[in-house]
Design an enzyme around this catalytic site. Sequence first.
Site, PDB file in Angstrom:
ATOM      1  N   THR A  91      -5.470  -3.057  -4.836  1.00 41.52           N
ATOM      2  CA  THR A  91      -6.397  -2.890  -5.685  1.00 41.52           C
ATOM      3  C   THR A  91      -5.875  -4.727  -6.975  1.00 41.52           C
ATOM      4  O   THR A  91      -4.765  -4.322  -7.848  1.00 41.52           O
ATOM      5  CB  THR A  91      -6.862  -1.958  -5.844  1.00 41.52           C
ATOM      6  OG1 THR A  91      -7.090  -1.128  -5.044  1.00 41.52           O
ATOM      7  CG2 THR A  91      -7.645  -2.194  -7.147  1.00 41.52           C
ATOM      8  N   GLU A 124      -0.234 -11.161  -1.081  1.00 44.38           N
ATOM      9  CA  GLU A 124       1.306 -10.486   0.199  1.00 44.38           C
ATOM     10  C   GLU A 124       2.104 -11.415   1.935  1.00 44.38           C
ATOM     11  O   GLU A 124       1.778 -12.158   2.108  1.00 44.38           O
ATOM     12  CB  GLU A 124       0.611  -8.708   0.688  1.00 44.38           C
ATOM     13  CG  GLU A 124       1.011  -7.890  -0.229  1.00 44.38           C
ATOM     14  CD  GLU A 124      -0.576  -7.320  -0.142  1.00 44.38           C
ATOM     15  OE1 GLU A 124      -0.116  -5.850   0.317  1.00 44.38           O
ATOM     16  OE2 GLU A 124      -0.969  -7.179   1.497  1.00 44.38           O
TER      17      GLU A 124
END
Lengths: 413, 413
Positions: B195, B285
């Site tokens: 998040t 990521e």
Amino acid sequence: MSTAVSPLAPTNVPELPPLDGVKLATAAAGIRYKGRTDVLLALLDPGTAVAGVFTQSKCPSAPVEWCRLNLKGGKARALVVNSGNANAFTGKTGRVATALTAKIAAKAIGCKPADIFLASTGVIGEPLDATKFDGVLDQLAEGAVPGGWMDAAKAIMTTDTFPKVATATVKLGKAKVTINGIAKGAGMIAPDMATMLAFVFTDAPIAAPALQSLLKAGVADTFNAVTIDGDTSTSDTLLAFATGAAAANGAPKISKASDIRLKAFVKAFNAVLANLAEQVARDGEGARKLVEIIVDGATSKASARKIAMSIANSPLVKTAIAGEDANWGRVVMAVGKAGEPADRDKLSISFNGIRVAKAGARDPSYNEAEVSKAMKSPEIQIKVALGLGKGRDRVLTCDLTKEYIAINGDYRS
Amino acid sequence: MSTAVSPLAPTNVPELPPLDGVKLATAAAGIRYKGRTDVLLALLDPGTAVAGVFTQSKCPSAPVEWCRLNLKGGKARALVVNSGNANAFTGKTGRVATALTAKIAAKAIGCKPADIFLASTGVIGEPLDATKFDGVLDQLAEGAVPGGWMDAAKAIMTTDTFPKVATATVKLGKAKVTINGIAKGAGMIAPDMATMLAFVFTDAPIAAPALQSLLKAGVADTFNAVTIDGDTSTSDTLLAFATGAAAANGAPKISKASDIRLKAFVKAFNAVLANLAEQVARDGEGARKLVEIIVDGATSKASARKIAMSIANSPLVKTAIAGEDANWGRVVMAVGKAGEPADRDKLSISFNGIRVAKAGARDPSYNEAEVSKAMKSPEIQIKVALGLGKGRDRVLTCDLTKEYIAINGDYRS
């Protein structure tokens, strides 16, 4: 680029029967590939009706523009498909290439260029040298035969790992009619090498406007309900051809899609579309799992579709499935980001029939071992019940694996 | 999960100065992680104004609902953030947990629970055991000190590979005011562990409604212009706190966002937001490349944003960049699928300043070797000129690598 066949490829491949009014031929024209066929010619008897649906892209390929323009006539005498070059984002050169291809084909066949339908798939931005079709299409027109459907499906492949065919026979009136379809596409839909193309042929005597209605209705829950990566090609093309040859066997001539005599035909036609569309998902680039997403209890079917697509296109949901992880938290995320009515506290989520979450929290009966075992299946069904209304929809996708990255990241380098 | 720091991490990390009216403390409460801090308490002096913007998800986390509810008061006395558990999709239990956390914090500090702001990040669907905060928050309230910003940024990390801080000092009237910000987020935005959370603090005396206006305006071209994977968290939270302590140094009290004296402040405030947002993209990521997408010549800024986001979220564009391939065909595809006005024949596309396509076809001056070299840079700019109007926008993203799949596919298994 991997050449291994997708583990999700169908195990039973039907043999497609000849279809009256259609003759096929393929050739190796050396468009891009070496040592394989890359051109398909489908010769259509005079009187063949045509219908088509195309990519929604605002930057469509030259062949898509060509087909759209010539669809108005409702008549087709031939389909020419090449793989290896999509003739997309090729500007004026692209339009010149389509016109030249149609001209060469029309001359070989003896018809007007406007009766020739074209589709191209492969690399985009490279000019397509249409002079390569000179001579080739003459030969194909001469050598075309009623069979050879599998060869046709192979000639249009790009990153596909298996050819895609489907067939159905059904009664129209008292006559038997046949529906044959071929498709290609593996990265719904990479413009580079994986545009979705599908061609469906029938000998049923259906007029062009009726065929167009059937096709538009049939595509909604089949090809339009499949996504691999949410990327839309510049070239997606689905054409349907009705030769009408079955009229000679007593099939009634159909002029309206609402004709009650079409009932069985429509069912079979849609089944062929659904079968081909599922094969596209089964050949998703790098796919190791076929994923069916069912959303019910939505406020409408359209709302269910948006939520199902949000789940199907979520990289986090898709990577979780690749990891055989029943990560329903990511499904909740995807429901939430769809922007459609959803109430967390009424939501329930199942993987392959095992409910993992209900009423806004983890299902108390959740059993990690049971779910983990279910996730090892090559086919995963995610069912989301929203508990709000009666809207229901279903979409197909596949998982997102490292192989997808390898195929698409390593491709040109 | 990889623990290597992103190669795109900033090389110059500023030291954040103490900020009057804010004291910080962190602790290891053992929410999920072992051997690291996972709770942050920011104590705020009485009179601190608060503003916030949150996820657009229809299934927001319990802390997001808590903050939305209590934002109406416009006042804050503390911020409590935990990592390791997002308290999302936890139903009634989740609401009980937020209420209990706020109660424990309020008791420790001596204020109303409504003055406590909460944020949680980590796994979703797992009940958050708020009793773990009992005792911990007392200790933190006692031990809180003016400095320790880097420790604060570290305590809120999940899959982040580096802590994210930014600072600015600027004149408000004749007084110097400070703006300090911290953020976390690495998979814009995975609900599982990534998040996006950001907290910005200032000692400027700005009333809550004015702060809310500044925040809402500032987020549009910063945090809202960053995407990693198009997935929106259930928990995204950006809170701004204005302690007003600088009033003691002569800073004027500001009640309206339109106050002309705010000009320099707004610039600095937006720069802090932009800096933090860029760090989120730099820590995407698996990211190996920071990608800036500029679209100009669109019919409006909103249209340019939609097209830029379509490019930024395209798996095919992102994998091509990972493969150091200037695959402008995929950029065309992404422009086409955005559904916004675009004319292929007017489109031009550049990678790192090198034009590869113009007027609907490959740029005649295109030099593969030159472009290939440019694509090796860790920062890639894709510029798309539509040639239709004056709409312009910019978004940030990163490439899509096998490491992303590994992080998100291998995570739970």
